[in-house]
Design an enzyme around this catalytic site. Structure first.
Site, mmCIF file in Angstrom:
data_model
loop_
_atom_site.group_PDB
_atom_site.id
_atom_site.type_symbol
_atom_site.label_atom_id
_atom_site.label_comp_id
_atom_site.label_asym_id
_atom_site.label_seq_id
_atom_site.Cartn_x
_atom_site.Cartn_y
_atom_site.Cartn_z
ATOM 1 N N GLY A 72 105.418 87.726 -76.432
ATOM 2 C CA GLY A 72 104.331 87.565 -75.466
ATOM 3 C C GLY A 72 103.063 87.056 -76.134
ATOM 4 N N THR A 73 102.807 87.543 -77.325
ATOM 5 C CA THR A 73 101.591 87.135 -78.041
ATOM 6 C C THR A 73 101.617 85.629 -78.313
ATOM 7 O OG1 THR A 73 101.465 89.321 -79.060
ATOM 8 C CG2 THR A 73 100.229 87.560 -80.142
ATOM 9 N N ASN A 156 98.493 96.627 -68.997
ATOM 10 C CA ASN A 156 99.474 97.409 -69.742
ATOM 11 C C ASN A 156 99.124 98.886 -69.822
ATOM 12 O OD1 ASN A 156 97.579 95.686 -71.320
ATOM 13 N ND2 ASN A 156 98.095 97.110 -72.960
ATOM 14 N N GLN A 184 103.615 92.502 -68.553
ATOM 15 C CA GLN A 184 103.985 93.789 -67.946
ATOM 16 C C GLN A 184 104.490 93.633 -66.515
ATOM 17 O OE1 GLN A 184 104.315 96.589 -69.426
ATOM 18 N NE2 GLN A 184 103.224 96.235 -71.346
ATOM 19 N N SER A 204 107.569 88.569 -71.964
ATOM 20 C CA SER A 204 108.108 89.036 -73.249
ATOM 21 C C SER A 204 109.397 89.808 -73.021
ATOM 22 C CB SER A 204 107.065 89.942 -73.918
ATOM 23 O OG SER A 204 107.601 90.519 -75.080
ATOM 24 N N GLY A 205 110.418 89.509 -73.844
ATOM 25 C CA GLY A 205 111.732 90.112 -73.660
ATOM 26 C C GLY A 205 111.776 91.620 -73.830
ATOM 27 N N CYS A 330 99.361 99.101 -79.527
ATOM 28 C CA CYS A 330 98.656 98.290 -80.520
ATOM 29 C C CYS A 330 97.335 98.929 -80.927
ATOM 30 C CB CYS A 330 98.377 96.903 -79.972
ATOM 31 S SG CYS A 330 99.823 96.135 -79.309
HETATM 32 N N1 PLP Z 1 100.406 91.199 -73.078
HETATM 33 C C1 PLP Z 1 100.576 92.418 -72.560
HETATM 34 C C2 PLP Z 1 99.963 92.756 -71.235
HETATM 35 C C3 PLP Z 1 101.315 93.380 -73.268
HETATM 36 O O1 PLP Z 1 101.474 94.592 -72.756
HETATM 37 C C4 PLP Z 1 101.872 93.019 -74.512
HETATM 38 C C5 PLP Z 1 102.604 94.019 -75.320
HETATM 39 O O2 PLP Z 1 102.307 95.192 -75.273
HETATM 40 C C6 PLP Z 1 101.682 91.715 -74.987
HETATM 41 C C7 PLP Z 1 100.942 90.830 -74.241
HETATM 42 C C8 PLP Z 1 102.250 91.268 -76.301
HETATM 43 O O3 PLP Z 1 103.619 91.047 -76.180
HETATM 44 P P1 PLP Z 1 104.545 90.985 -77.508
HETATM 45 O O4 PLP Z 1 104.631 92.391 -78.001
HETATM 46 O O5 PLP Z 1 105.846 90.459 -77.036
HETATM 47 O O6 PLP Z 1 103.863 90.069 -78.441
#
Ligand code: PLP
Length: 398
Positions: A72-73, A156, A184, A204-205, A330
């Site tokens: 996702g990032t 999230n 999410q 994100s998977g 995080c």
């Molecule tokens: N965006 C949101 C709203 C999230 O909750 C998260 C992960 O917690 C991310 C982005 C990041 O996703 P990834 O962990 O796949 O990089």
């Protein structure tokens, strides 16, 4: 390890057995490179395309609008940097105060004078005490210099759902690109991107029962795009790097499962979440819900237990094998209260005692009832040893 009661699905989810089964042959038998000329590799390319169709189907997109990424990032970073690159000359970026660090930290760097690629004018839209966005604030912020609005679909930490359709419509009426971080939301709420004014969307998977390390970015057909990862010709020149075939196949299967389980998310999972929420609010005096009562993901509840430490609650829950979270994974490790709860104006004493429970289709009623049984005495015990909590308890007694 004994079986845990896992209520931290917004942090990450268990890989579904069906997903593991689907990806396994691509770790053993079918290890070819989808870009190879030979049949052995070429057949794998077809599985990648099948997975693309499954992901597209979940979000109501066309398969060519899906680009596989590593997470996702990466999807968020790609979307935001692409929008700025294709809107050359425009120097204004809009986001909200409650985004995930994947968006927030990048926006902060972009907004910093003197940082590499920085110097953009950044507007961070506020939220109200229920964590909701006021669309009028977005209208006031948009101007002729705006390159992009990046506004998350679901938060999230609180699960609050933003009015993405209204946000997108407003951006489109002004000719401004709109990206939404739907990490999410995907798989938890129905979506049909063909009918929505969204230009780019991240998913994100590992939030939907696929493994970690695979994500996707939706880019609406016709949207100008500038790749983040330069390299080979993979993903139609939009993301260089040999495709992680097992993970892509896994994401495809997870998307198919998520689509089939959407109804269950909206009914059984929601009912379990509501049972947990009602049970805890009723049995813990002074507990309060953080977030919007209705415009919320069906699986998430964020509750503040004032005058106790969220971390202490988590440690004691952990002794019962119950996994929850105090804010996003995080940010744990930092004693700063969550930026989301701060943006909502949650008092410091309540923000510190906040716990997020996030459910999945794998949770059961028995697990929820166990939490409702175990947590109230924990809160009582912690309040008794907190000087502020003791006063609170005394006030609560008739
Ligand atoms: N965006 C949101 C709203 C999230 O909750 C998260 C992960 O917690 C991310 C982005 C990041 O996703 P990834 O962990 O796949 O990089």
């Amino acid at each position: 390890m004994s079986k845990v009661i896992y209520l931290d699905n917004n942090a990450t989810t268990a890989v579904a057995p069906e997903v593991r089964q689907a990806m396994e042959p691509f770790l053993t038998e079918y290890y070819g490179n989808p870009s190879s000329m030979h049949t052995f590799g070429g057949q794998v390319a077809r599985n990648v395309e099948e997975a693309r169709e499954q992901v597209a189907d979940l979000v109501g997109a066309h398969p060519t609008e899906i680009i596989f990424t590593s997470c996702g990032t990466e999807s968020d970073n790609t979307a935001i940097r692409s929008a700025l690159a294709v809107s050359a000359g425009r120097r204004h970026l809009i986001t909200t105060r409650v985004e995930h660090p994947a968006v927030r930290n990048l926006c902060h760097v972009l907004g910093q004078e003197g940082s590499v690629g920085g110097g953009y004018r950044l507007t961070e839209l506020p939220v109200d005490s229920q964590g909701m966005l006021n669309i009028a604030d977005l209208g006031d912020a948009l101007d002729d210099d705006t390159a992009l609005a990046t506004v998350m679909w679901a938060n999230n930490e609180t699960g609050v759902l933003f009015p993405v359709e209204d946000v997108g419509a407003l951006c489109r009426s002004r000719g401004i690109l709109f990206h939404t971080d739907a990490v999410q939301a995907v798989g938890k709420v129905p979506m049909n991107l063909a009918d929505l004014p969204v230009d780019m969307l991240s998913l994100s998977g590992h939030k939907l029962h696929a493994p970690k390390g695979i994500g996707a970015l939706y880019v609406r057909r016709g949207t100008r795009f500038s790749p983040f990862m330069l390299g080979g010709h993979q993903e139609r020149n939009r993301r260089g790097g040999t495709e992680p075939v097992p993970s892509i196949v896994a994401l495809g299967k997870a998307a198919e499962l998520a689509k089939a389980r959407l109804q269950e998310e909206q009914t059984r999972v929601r009912a379990l979440r509501d049972r947990l929420e009602k049970g805890l609010l009723a049995k813990c005096p002074g507990a309060m819900l953080n977030g919007h009562p209705t415009a919320r993901l069906p699986n998430t509840t964020n509750i503040s237990f004032e005058y106790v430490e969220g971390e202490a609650i988590l440690l004691l829950l952990d002794q019962h094998g119950i996994c929850a979270s105090s804010g996003s994974a995080c940010t744990t490790g930092s004693l700063e209260p969550s930026h989301v709860l701060r943006a909502m104006g949650v008092p410091f004493t309540a923000a510190h005692g906040s716990v997020r429970f996030s459910l999945s289709v794998y949770n059961t009623e028995a697990e929820i009832d166990k939490v409702i049984e175990v947590l109230p005495p924990i809160i009582r015990r912690l309040r008794e040893i907190s000087p502020f909590g003791r006063d609170e308890l005394a006030r609560a007694k008739p």
